[in-house]
Scaffold this motif. Sequence first.
Motif, PDB file in Angstrom:
ATOM      1  N   PHE A  16     136.508-124.679  29.207  1.00  0.00           N
ATOM      2  CA  PHE A  16     136.282-124.383  27.796  1.00  0.00           C
ATOM      3  C   PHE A  16     136.480-125.592  26.899  1.00  0.00           C
ATOM      4  O   PHE A  16     136.876-125.455  25.756  1.00  0.00           O
ATOM      5  N   THR A  17     136.214-126.757  27.383  1.00  0.00           N
ATOM      6  CA  THR A  17     136.333-127.935  26.534  1.00  0.00           C
ATOM      7  C   THR A  17     135.135-128.014  25.599  1.00  0.00           C
ATOM      8  O   THR A  17     134.094-127.397  25.831  1.00  0.00           O
ATOM      9  N   ILE A  21     130.763-127.020  25.900  1.00  0.00           N
ATOM     10  CA  ILE A  21     130.071-126.127  24.980  1.00  0.00           C
ATOM     11  C   ILE A  21     128.920-126.860  24.303  1.00  0.00           C
ATOM     12  O   ILE A  21     127.863-126.297  24.054  1.00  0.00           O
ATOM     13  N   THR A  22     129.103-128.128  24.002  1.00  0.00           N
ATOM     14  CA  THR A  22     128.077-128.886  23.283  1.00  0.00           C
ATOM     15  C   THR A  22     127.356-129.869  24.196  1.00  0.00           C
ATOM     16  O   THR A  22     126.936-130.923  23.762  1.00  0.00           O
ATOM     17  N   SER A  23     127.203-129.521  25.450  1.00  0.00           N
ATOM     18  CA  SER A  23     126.484-130.417  26.357  1.00  0.00           C
ATOM     19  C   SER A  23     125.006-130.453  25.964  1.00  0.00           C
ATOM     20  O   SER A  23     124.492-129.508  25.362  1.00  0.00           O
ATOM     21  N   LEU A  31     118.421-124.489  21.314  1.00  0.00           N
ATOM     22  CA  LEU A  31     117.273-124.871  20.489  1.00  0.00           C
ATOM     23  C   LEU A  31     116.014-124.138  20.930  1.00  0.00           C
ATOM     24  O   LEU A  31     115.261-123.622  20.093  1.00  0.00           O
ATOM     25  N   LEU A  32     115.787-124.060  22.235  1.00  0.00           N
ATOM     26  CA  LEU A  32     114.601-123.368  22.733  1.00  0.00           C
ATOM     27  C   LEU A  32     114.673-121.871  22.414  1.00  0.00           C
ATOM     28  O   LEU A  32     113.662-121.254  22.083  1.00  0.00           O
TER      29      LEU A  32
END
Length: 88
Positions: A16-17, A21-23, A31-32
């Motif tokens: 949960f780092t 999450i923002t990879s 986005l897709l």
Amino acid sequence: MSAGVPAIYTPLVAAFTLTSITSPARKMRILLRLLRYALYLALAGALAGALALGTAYWLISPRLPSVETLKDVRLQVPLRVYASDGKL
């Protein structure tokens, strides 16, 4: 490993780092998904607009005059345009 985190919680903390999450792959999936929802919304709006225009035409078209009637216009009162000094 950081000194304040016990070894038993390390896999849970790593899962949960913020970087996971923002990879970039996750950002691309989000986005897709948003683009797909925007496309669905645009298609639904276009369909609703076409349906509204079709319904309006269907309701109004019986009351509209024909094109031949509009082409052959005969004024009942002759039109006269006077100048400011009262001359024709």
